[in-house]
Motif scaffolding. Structure first.
Motif, mmCIF file in Angstrom:
data_model
loop_
_atom_site.group_PDB
_atom_site.id
_atom_site.type_symbol
_atom_site.label_atom_id
_atom_site.label_comp_id
_atom_site.label_asym_id
_atom_site.label_seq_id
_atom_site.Cartn_x
_atom_site.Cartn_y
_atom_site.Cartn_z
ATOM 1 N N ALA A 142 14.683 10.356 2.321
ATOM 2 C CA ALA A 142 13.357 9.874 2.726
ATOM 3 C C ALA A 142 13.369 8.452 3.283
ATOM 4 O O ALA A 142 12.637 8.147 4.213
ATOM 5 C CB ALA A 142 12.383 9.968 1.557
ATOM 6 N N GLU A 143 14.195 7.572 2.759
ATOM 7 C CA GLU A 143 14.223 6.181 3.220
ATOM 8 C C GLU A 143 15.301 5.922 4.276
ATOM 9 O O GLU A 143 15.514 4.792 4.668
ATOM 10 C CB GLU A 143 14.449 5.238 2.028
ATOM 11 C CG GLU A 143 13.248 5.122 1.113
ATOM 12 C CD GLU A 143 12.127 4.306 1.739
ATOM 13 O OE1 GLU A 143 12.400 3.252 2.347
ATOM 14 O OE2 GLU A 143 10.967 4.737 1.612
ATOM 15 N N TYR A 182 11.979 14.509 12.699
ATOM 16 C CA TYR A 182 12.351 14.787 11.322
ATOM 17 C C TYR A 182 13.778 15.312 11.281
ATOM 18 O O TYR A 182 14.170 16.180 12.062
ATOM 19 C CB TYR A 182 11.395 15.815 10.717
ATOM 20 C CG TYR A 182 11.782 16.261 9.341
ATOM 21 C CD1 TYR A 182 11.791 15.362 8.285
ATOM 22 C CD2 TYR A 182 12.139 17.571 9.088
ATOM 23 C CE1 TYR A 182 12.155 15.767 7.001
ATOM 24 C CE2 TYR A 182 12.492 17.989 7.825
ATOM 25 C CZ TYR A 182 12.497 17.078 6.788
ATOM 26 O OH TYR A 182 12.861 17.482 5.534
ATOM 27 N N ASP A 208 11.761 11.772 6.423
ATOM 28 C CA ASP A 208 10.456 11.996 5.818
ATOM 29 C C ASP A 208 9.490 12.390 6.926
ATOM 30 O O ASP A 208 9.676 12.011 8.074
ATOM 31 C CB ASP A 208 9.976 10.726 5.114
ATOM 32 C CG ASP A 208 8.882 10.965 4.097
ATOM 33 O OD1 ASP A 208 8.376 12.102 4.008
ATOM 34 O OD2 ASP A 208 8.525 10.010 3.389
#
Length: 71
Positions: A56-57, A50, A12
């Motif tokens: 995302a987690e 990134y 994320d």
């Protein structure tokens, strides 16, 4: 470690850095990478990169996501 700093790869680009575990943490700050692919925390110098192949987690190394514990 990259150049002496901890490097955490994230799935994320918008997240919160809390530093290390209590009592060694720092004020919780939100970091938004925007168009960049890496940012350094201004408090603890952790390098965040990134990685679009992570969800995302997810983090690399695993387990670097801060979860708020309900009171």
């Amino acid at each position: 470690m990259v150049g002496g700093w901890l490097c955490i790869r994230f799935g994320d680009k918008d997240f919160m850095c809390t530093g290390a575990s209590v009592p060694f943490d720092h004020p919780h700050i939100f970091i938004d990478m925007g168009d960049d692919n890496e940012k350094v925390c201004s408090y603890c110098s952790t390098l965040y990169r990134y990685n679009p192949s992570l969800k995302a987690e997810q983090t690399d190394p695993p387990g670097c996501v801060f979860h708020v514990k309900a009171a």
